[in-house]
Scaffold this active site. Structure first.
Site, PDB file in Angstrom:
ATOM      1  N   THR A 140       8.725  -0.056 -20.441  1.00 31.99           N
ATOM      2  CA  THR A 140       7.946   0.268 -21.635  1.00 31.99           C
ATOM      3  C   THR A 140       8.857   0.545 -22.830  1.00 31.99           C
ATOM      4  O   THR A 140      10.014   0.966 -22.654  1.00 31.99           O
ATOM      5  CB  THR A 140       7.083   1.521 -21.335  1.00 31.99           C
ATOM      6  OG1 THR A 140       6.581   2.041 -22.557  1.00 31.99           O
ATOM      7  CG2 THR A 140       7.906   2.628 -20.682  1.00 31.99           C
ATOM      8  N   ASP A 141       8.316   0.387 -24.024  1.00 34.66           N
ATOM      9  CA  ASP A 141       9.085   0.741 -25.232  1.00 34.66           C
ATOM     10  C   ASP A 141       9.203   2.261 -25.378  1.00 34.66           C
ATOM     11  O   ASP A 141      10.000   2.755 -26.179  1.00 34.66           O
ATOM     12  CB  ASP A 141       8.444   0.121 -26.489  1.00 34.66           C
ATOM     13  CG  ASP A 141       7.015   0.588 -26.755  1.00 34.66           C
ATOM     14  OD1 ASP A 141       6.431   1.287 -25.890  1.00 34.66           O
ATOM     15  OD2 ASP A 141       6.472   0.258 -27.822  1.00 34.66           O
ATOM     16  N   LYS A 169      10.404   6.309 -16.476  1.00 33.76           N
ATOM     17  CA  LYS A 169      10.632   4.872 -16.664  1.00 33.76           C
ATOM     18  C   LYS A 169      12.077   4.632 -17.130  1.00 33.76           C
ATOM     19  O   LYS A 169      12.718   3.671 -16.712  1.00 33.76           O
ATOM     20  CB  LYS A 169       9.648   4.290 -17.689  1.00 33.76           C
ATOM     21  CG  LYS A 169       8.204   4.250 -17.243  1.00 33.76           C
ATOM     22  CD  LYS A 169       7.927   3.345 -16.050  1.00 33.76           C
ATOM     23  CE  LYS A 169       8.072   1.870 -16.349  1.00 33.76           C
ATOM     24  NZ  LYS A 169       7.614   1.031 -15.188  1.00 33.76           N
TER      25      LYS A 169
HETATM   26  P1  NAD Z   1      -1.827   0.742 -13.913  1.00 36.17           P
HETATM   27  O1  NAD Z   1      -1.841   2.212 -13.744  1.00 36.17           O
HETATM   28  O2  NAD Z   1      -3.061   0.037 -14.343  1.00 36.17           O
HETATM   29  O3  NAD Z   1      -1.367   0.047 -12.543  1.00 36.17           O
HETATM   30  C1  NAD Z   1      -0.333   0.562 -11.757  1.00 36.17           C
HETATM   31  C2  NAD Z   1      -0.462  -0.026 -10.347  1.00 36.17           C
HETATM   32  O4  NAD Z   1       0.626   0.471  -9.558  1.00 36.17           O
HETATM   33  C3  NAD Z   1      -1.759   0.398  -9.634  1.00 36.17           C
HETATM   34  O5  NAD Z   1      -2.346  -0.707  -9.001  1.00 36.17           O
HETATM   35  C4  NAD Z   1      -1.277   1.418  -8.609  1.00 36.17           C
HETATM   36  O6  NAD Z   1      -2.071   1.471  -7.423  1.00 36.17           O
HETATM   37  C5  NAD Z   1       0.122   0.899  -8.299  1.00 36.17           C
HETATM   38  N1  NAD Z   1       0.974   1.970  -7.774  1.00 36.17           N
HETATM   39  C6  NAD Z   1       1.141   3.217  -8.304  1.00 36.17           C
HETATM   40  N2  NAD Z   1       1.957   3.945  -7.494  1.00 36.17           N
HETATM   41  C7  NAD Z   1       2.320   3.118  -6.473  1.00 36.17           C
HETATM   42  C8  NAD Z   1       3.154   3.290  -5.335  1.00 36.17           C
HETATM   43  N3  NAD Z   1       3.770   4.441  -5.092  1.00 36.17           N
HETATM   44  N4  NAD Z   1       3.297   2.245  -4.487  1.00 36.17           N
HETATM   45  C9  NAD Z   1       2.666   1.060  -4.714  1.00 36.17           C
HETATM   46  N5  NAD Z   1       1.847   0.864  -5.755  1.00 36.17           N
HETATM   47  C10 NAD Z   1       1.684   1.877  -6.645  1.00 36.17           C
HETATM   48  O7  NAD Z   1      -0.611   0.458 -14.901  1.00 36.17           O
HETATM   49  P2  NAD Z   1      -0.359  -0.768 -15.889  1.00 36.17           P
HETATM   50  O8  NAD Z   1      -0.846  -0.382 -17.225  1.00 36.17           O
HETATM   51  O9  NAD Z   1      -0.831  -2.011 -15.250  1.00 36.17           O
HETATM   52  O10 NAD Z   1       1.227  -0.768 -15.953  1.00 36.17           O
HETATM   53  C11 NAD Z   1       1.997  -1.614 -15.108  1.00 36.17           C
HETATM   54  C12 NAD Z   1       3.472  -1.487 -15.468  1.00 36.17           C
HETATM   55  O11 NAD Z   1       3.669  -1.873 -16.827  1.00 36.17           O
HETATM   56  C13 NAD Z   1       4.024  -0.071 -15.350  1.00 36.17           C
HETATM   57  O12 NAD Z   1       5.325  -0.165 -14.811  1.00 36.17           O
HETATM   58  C14 NAD Z   1       4.063   0.449 -16.788  1.00 36.17           C
HETATM   59  O13 NAD Z   1       5.090   1.388 -16.939  1.00 36.17           O
HETATM   60  C15 NAD Z   1       4.371  -0.842 -17.529  1.00 36.17           C
HETATM   61  N6  NAD Z   1       3.894  -0.885 -18.925  1.00 36.17           N
HETATM   62  C16 NAD Z   1       2.593  -0.625 -19.219  1.00 36.17           C
HETATM   63  C17 NAD Z   1       2.155  -0.713 -20.545  1.00 36.17           C
HETATM   64  C18 NAD Z   1       0.712  -0.467 -20.904  1.00 36.17           C
HETATM   65  O14 NAD Z   1       0.384  -0.460 -22.088  1.00 36.17           O
HETATM   66  N7  NAD Z   1      -0.204  -0.295 -19.950  1.00 36.17           N
HETATM   67  C19 NAD Z   1       3.066  -1.060 -21.546  1.00 36.17           C
HETATM   68  C20 NAD Z   1       4.390  -1.323 -21.202  1.00 36.17           C
HETATM   69  C21 NAD Z   1       4.802  -1.254 -19.885  1.00 36.17           C
END
Ligand code: NAD
Ligand code: TYD
Length: 361
Positions: A140-141, A169
């Site tokens: 993430t940023d 992160k």
């Molecule tokens: P989300 O919360 O919708 O999904 C996360 C997924 O990870 C879920 O399916 C959850 O069950 C799984 N998970 C969590 N803990 C776990 C574990 N211990 N073992 C296995 N699975 C596990 O999140 P998202 O928004 O889809 O984000 C996904 C990735 O992208 C993350 O790494 C987040 O940091 C990164 N990210 C998100 C955004 C955003 O705006 N949502 C922006 C930049 C980066």
């Protein structure tokens, strides 16, 4: 040269971005190999996001209910499927939850990433596997901290995380880079701005506001509503990750962003107008629900990404305008009442308990 993987292990594929990524790879790319989705199925996961994938790609899509903190169970998955690429999305992802309970963030985001790196090292480096491999870490940023009115995050911006989420992160990003420098593990990293789109769990700003409007509930805006986020449509994030894993040199980091800054309050008002239009209400109908509430502790003021590197080196470009993306997103939530109901009523989690067992060690 494009990489041609035979098996991609996607972690967190039942979550918002992971599910969109799996859908993108199967429906919109030339990929012909298999995908193994490793997910613990926390509160934010929803396997129903992938029902059509399970049906359409029966012999190329596999799901394993595994916690990435469980090294033994993960080891079995690496042994059984022999992935040549890992795309690591799994994380605890919500800042507000990290403030209330940071421990799960440290465990999953740092220790879970460490486990994956150790297994990639074991199966790819120590066993001297010959085919080309890649470990892509999705970040993430927010690791860069908070901006004032001016300036941008570049790939070279020093890290300055300020919430337990962003600190966890940042820790995982450092570990991934350390495995590249120390063990020559082939890695890439991306740091993306705020995503929005279909399948996002309704605790994040955009889906929360849409669903609250539909239920005529207050729309809680933190502080003065003047914090700024840079919004990107989720499929454009997925196409960027796909380009990185297909074409990037190893060891590279890319910023991915929308170049689309919005003050929260302006965005909430815009959403009010879109939902009103779709629901045949007067333009300002939902705005009366806006309610300014106590600010989030340590609330980062502004995020804004410069993503010239991925645009120039990999020729990545966004394909969806904000106007269009917001309309598609609002439509999706309006049309998917069942999805919303199943999450809100707990019915989905009862279904998971009945139908999916943890992978035995
Ligand atoms: P989300 O919360 O919708 O999904 C996360 C997924 O990870 C879920 O399916 C959850 O069950 C799984 N998970 C969590 N803990 C776990 C574990 N211990 N073992 C296995 N699975 C596990 O999140 P998202 O928004 O889809 O984000 C996904 C990735 O992208 C993350 O790494 C987040 O940091 C990164 N990210 C998100 C955004 C955003 O705006 N949502 C922006 C930049 C980066
Ligand atoms: P969020 O979607 O939680 O993403 P992040 O904190 O990772 O940027 O929040 C986006 C912005 O919206 C952030 O500045 C906090 C604010 N916000 C509210 O004002 N009200 C809310 O109910 C939520 C969830 C967020």
């Amino acid at each position: 040269m494009k990489r041609d993987f035979s098996c991609i292990l996607v972690t967190g594929g039942a979550g918002f971005i992971g599910a969109n990524f799996i859908r993108y790879v199967f429906y919109k790319t030339e990929f012909r190999g298999i995908i193994v989705n490793v997910d613990k199925l926390t509160y934010s996961a929803n396997l129903k996001n992938l029902e059509d994938i399970e049906r359409d790609f029966k012999d190329r899509y596999y799901f394993e209910k595994v916690d990435i903190c469980d090294r033994k169970a993960l080891d079995i998955v690496f042994k059984e499927y022999a992935p040549d690429c890992v795309v690591h999305f799994a994380a605890e992802s919500h800042v507000d939850r990290s403030i209330l309970g940071p421990e799960a963030f440290i465990k999953t985001n740092i220790f879970g990433t460490f486990n994956l790196l150790e297994l990639a090292k074991k199966y790819w480096i120590e066993k001297n596997s010959l085919s080309e491999k890649l470990f892509h870490h999705v970040s993430t940023d927010e690791v860069y901290g908070s901006l004032g009115k001016k300036g941008y995050f570049y790939e070279t911006t020093p890290y300055g995380p300020r919430s337990p989420y962003s600190a966890s992160k940042a820790g995982s990003d450092h570990l991934v880079r350390a495995y590249f420098h120390t063990y020559n593990l082939p890695v890439t990293i991306s740091n993306c701005s705020n995503n929005y789109g279909p399948f996002q769990f309704p605790e994040k700003l955009i889906p929360l506001m849409i669903l609250n409007m539909l239920e005529e509930k207050p729309l809680p805006v933190y502080g003065d509503g003047k914090n700024v986020r840079d919004w990107l449509y989720v499929e454009d994030h997925c196409s960027a990750v796909w380009m990185i894993i297909s074409e990037s040199k190893v060891g590279e980091t890319y910023n991915i962003g929308g170049e689309n800054e919005w003050e929260n309050i302006k965005l909430v008002k815009k959403l009010c107008e879109i939902v009103a239009e779709k629901n045949g209400k007067k333009r300002d109908y939902y705005k009366r629900l806006i309610s300014f509430v106590k600010d989030r502790p340590g609330h980062d003021k502004r995020y804004a990404i410069k993503c010239d590197k991925i645009k120039k080196t990999l020729k990545w470009a966004r394909s969806v305008s904000f106007e269009e993306g917001l309309k598609v997103t609002v439509d999706w939530y309006l049309k998917n009442e069942e999805w919303i109901k199943s999450i809100k009523s707990g019915e989905y989690h009862r279904w998971i308990k009945k139908n999916y067992k943890d992978r035995k060690k």
